[in-house]
Scaffold this motif. Structure first.
Motif, PDB file in Angstrom:
ATOM      1  N   UNK A 201      18.664  48.266   0.852  1.00  0.00           N
ATOM      2  CA  UNK A 201      19.975  47.649   1.026  1.00  0.00           C
ATOM      3  C   UNK A 201      21.066  48.703   0.903  1.00  0.00           C
ATOM      4  N   UNK A 202      22.049  48.618   1.803  1.00  0.00           N
ATOM      5  CA  UNK A 202      23.266  49.417   1.682  1.00  0.00           C
ATOM      6  C   UNK A 202      24.352  48.481   1.188  1.00  0.00           C
ATOM      7  N   UNK A 203      25.010  48.866   0.109  1.00  0.00           N
ATOM      8  CA  UNK A 203      26.120  48.081  -0.425  1.00  0.00           C
ATOM      9  C   UNK A 203      27.411  48.802  -0.065  1.00  0.00           C
ATOM     10  N   UNK A 204      28.258  48.127   0.711  1.00  0.00           N
ATOM     11  CA  UNK A 204      29.562  48.677   1.072  1.00  0.00           C
ATOM     12  C   UNK A 204      30.537  48.246  -0.017  1.00  0.00           C
ATOM     13  N   UNK A 205      30.964  49.202  -0.821  1.00  0.00           N
ATOM     14  CA  UNK A 205      31.884  48.930  -1.924  1.00  0.00           C
ATOM     15  C   UNK A 205      31.277  49.331  -3.253  1.00  0.00           C
ATOM     16  N   UNK A 206      31.928  50.268  -3.927  1.00  0.00           N
ATOM     17  CA  UNK A 206      31.445  50.746  -5.223  1.00  0.00           C
ATOM     18  C   UNK A 206      32.309  50.291  -6.374  1.00  0.00           C
ATOM     19  N   UNK A 207      32.968  49.128  -6.214  1.00  0.00           N
ATOM     20  CA  UNK A 207      33.739  48.555  -7.307  1.00  0.00           C
ATOM     21  C   UNK A 207      32.819  47.783  -8.243  1.00  0.00           C
ATOM     22  N   UNK A 208      33.401  46.955  -9.082  1.00  0.00           N
ATOM     23  CA  UNK A 208      32.617  46.225 -10.083  1.00  0.00           C
ATOM     24  C   UNK A 208      31.526  45.356  -9.456  1.00  0.00           C
ATOM     25  N   UNK A 209      31.862  44.596  -8.431  1.00  0.00           N
ATOM     26  CA  UNK A 209      30.877  43.696  -7.819  1.00  0.00           C
ATOM     27  C   UNK A 209      29.775  44.492  -7.129  1.00  0.00           C
ATOM     28  N   UNK A 210      30.147  45.524  -6.383  1.00  0.00           N
ATOM     29  CA  UNK A 210      29.147  46.360  -5.719  1.00  0.00           C
ATOM     30  C   UNK A 210      28.202  47.007  -6.712  1.00  0.00           C
ATOM     31  N   UNK A 211      28.738  47.503  -7.829  1.00  0.00           N
ATOM     32  CA  UNK A 211      27.905  48.135  -8.855  1.00  0.00           C
ATOM     33  C   UNK A 211      26.993  47.113  -9.540  1.00  0.00           C
ATOM     34  N   UNK A 212      27.496  45.913  -9.773  1.00  0.00           N
ATOM     35  CA  UNK A 212      26.658  44.867 -10.373  1.00  0.00           C
ATOM     36  C   UNK A 212      25.472  44.535  -9.475  1.00  0.00           C
ATOM     37  N   UNK A 213      25.733  44.378  -8.173  1.00  0.00           N
ATOM     38  CA  UNK A 213      24.642  44.062  -7.247  1.00  0.00           C
ATOM     39  C   UNK A 213      23.699  45.241  -7.073  1.00  0.00           C
TER      40      UNK A 213
ATOM     41  N   UNK B 171      31.237  61.520   6.962  1.00  0.00           N
ATOM     42  CA  UNK B 171      30.791  62.887   6.688  1.00  0.00           C
ATOM     43  C   UNK B 171      29.575  63.257   7.547  1.00  0.00           C
ATOM     44  N   UNK B 172      29.259  62.405   8.550  1.00  0.00           N
ATOM     45  CA  UNK B 172      28.173  62.581   9.510  1.00  0.00           C
ATOM     46  C   UNK B 172      26.786  62.285   8.950  1.00  0.00           C
ATOM     47  N   UNK B 173      26.677  61.895   7.682  1.00  0.00           N
ATOM     48  CA  UNK B 173      25.384  61.460   7.159  1.00  0.00           C
ATOM     49  C   UNK B 173      24.989  60.156   7.824  1.00  0.00           C
ATOM     50  N   UNK B 174      23.699  59.982   8.016  1.00  0.00           N
ATOM     51  CA  UNK B 174      23.175  58.721   8.548  1.00  0.00           C
ATOM     52  C   UNK B 174      22.257  58.133   7.494  1.00  0.00           C
ATOM     53  N   UNK B 175      22.486  56.866   7.207  1.00  0.00           N
ATOM     54  CA  UNK B 175      21.638  56.159   6.248  1.00  0.00           C
ATOM     55  C   UNK B 175      21.196  54.855   6.897  1.00  0.00           C
ATOM     56  N   UNK B 176      20.091  54.310   6.432  1.00  0.00           N
ATOM     57  CA  UNK B 176      19.624  53.059   7.026  1.00  0.00           C
ATOM     58  C   UNK B 176      19.024  52.167   5.960  1.00  0.00           C
ATOM     59  N   UNK B 177      19.017  50.866   6.260  1.00  0.00           N
ATOM     60  CA  UNK B 177      18.477  49.883   5.324  1.00  0.00           C
ATOM     61  C   UNK B 177      18.165  48.592   6.061  1.00  0.00           C
ATOM     62  N   UNK B 178      17.359  47.779   5.415  1.00  0.00           N
ATOM     63  CA  UNK B 178      16.988  46.468   5.958  1.00  0.00           C
ATOM     64  C   UNK B 178      18.165  45.495   5.916  1.00  0.00           C
ATOM     65  N   UNK B 179      18.942  45.542   4.834  1.00  0.00           N
ATOM     66  CA  UNK B 179      20.061  44.612   4.647  1.00  0.00           C
ATOM     67  C   UNK B 179      21.339  45.372   4.322  1.00  0.00           C
ATOM     68  N   UNK B 180      22.458  44.747   4.681  1.00  0.00           N
ATOM     69  CA  UNK B 180      23.786  45.266   4.355  1.00  0.00           C
ATOM     70  C   UNK B 180      24.490  44.214   3.486  1.00  0.00           C
ATOM     71  N   UNK B 181      25.067  44.659   2.380  1.00  0.00           N
ATOM     72  CA  UNK B 181      25.872  43.766   1.536  1.00  0.00           C
ATOM     73  C   UNK B 181      27.300  44.319   1.509  1.00  0.00           C
ATOM     74  N   UNK B 182      28.268  43.460   1.780  1.00  0.00           N
ATOM     75  CA  UNK B 182      29.666  43.862   1.757  1.00  0.00           C
ATOM     76  C   UNK B 182      30.279  43.362   0.440  1.00  0.00           C
ATOM     77  N   UNK B 183      30.611  44.317  -0.420  1.00  0.00           N
ATOM     78  CA  UNK B 183      31.203  44.008  -1.733  1.00  0.00           C
ATOM     79  C   UNK B 183      32.484  44.826  -1.872  1.00  0.00           C
ATOM     80  N   UNK B 184      33.413  44.621  -0.947  1.00  0.00           N
ATOM     81  CA  UNK B 184      34.623  45.437  -0.865  1.00  0.00           C
ATOM     82  C   UNK B 184      35.842  44.754  -1.461  1.00  0.00           C
ATOM     83  N   UNK B 185      35.633  43.880  -2.425  1.00  0.00           N
ATOM     84  CA  UNK B 185      36.747  43.208  -3.070  1.00  0.00           C
ATOM     85  C   UNK B 185      36.889  41.753  -2.644  1.00  0.00           C
ATOM     86  N   UNK B 186      37.878  41.116  -3.202  1.00  0.00           N
ATOM     87  CA  UNK B 186      38.126  39.702  -2.912  1.00  0.00           C
ATOM     88  C   UNK B 186      39.614  39.517  -2.665  1.00  0.00           C
TER      89      UNK B 186
END
Length: 172
Positions: free
Chosen positions: A48-60, A125-140
């Motif tokens: 899983x790639x989690x978009x967002x490194x705030x509180x919710x993203x870190x919890x998930x 930064x030109x890095x490529x990453x991949x995952x089965x699922x994407x979670x968007x945790x970019x705030x509310x």
């Protein structure tokens, strides 16, 4: 829609909030999860790639990593938990990295597409990453849009209903 007039000495407005979805090229094509859907998920993803490194993203990130999912966090700001104490953030980052959680910060998502059965994300930064699922945790953001607050002389902004130090709106 009918109209109903309510009267009371004091009224609490508890409209709640909904996930903020950032503008990311290709995201509209992805069956991504928000924090709401992630809790309803019945099948554990392998990655899983989690978009967002705030509180919710870190919890998930902690939750899914503990359950065995390979987790990567993508955060546009410098570091996790933007606005928090730098020493705490550094300890958290080291803890995450020790657990195998990958972190890409100070980056944005340039492109997102399906490739080989996985969602491939190209970062600024030109890095490529991949995952089965994407979670968007970019705030509310607040659910104030449909409340017609102007009719009640109550001011609001993108952050929610404006209140004073005693939690009163602009219409006491």
């Amino acid at each position: 829609v009918g109209t109903e007039i309510l009267t009371a000495k004091k009224i609490v407005i508890a409209a709640g909030a909904r996930p903020t979805i950032p503008s990311i090229p290709g995201l509209e094509q992805v069956p991504y999860m928000t924090s709401t859907e992630a809790l309803r998920n019945t099948k554990l993803p392998k990655s899983m790639i989690i978009i967002g490194g705030g509180a919710v993203g870190c919890e998930f990130a902690c939750l899914f990593n503990e359950l065995g999912t390979k987790v990567t966090i993508v955060e546009k700001m410098s570091g996790l938990l933007p606005g928090e104490d730098e020493q705490v953030v550094n300890v958290l980052r080291k803890s995450f990295e020790k657990r195998g959680i990958r972190i890409f910060d100070s980056v944005t998502v340039s492109d997102l597409k399906m490739k080989g059965g996985l969602w491939e994300m190209t970062l600024s930064n030109q890095n490529r990453i991949s995952a089965e699922k994407i979670a968007v945790c970019a705030g509310r953001k607040p659910n104030c849009d449909s409340l017609n607050l102007e009719k009640a002389n109550i001011k609001s902004s993108a952050k929610g209903i404006e209140i004073d130090s005693e939690l009163r709106t602009t219409n006491p």
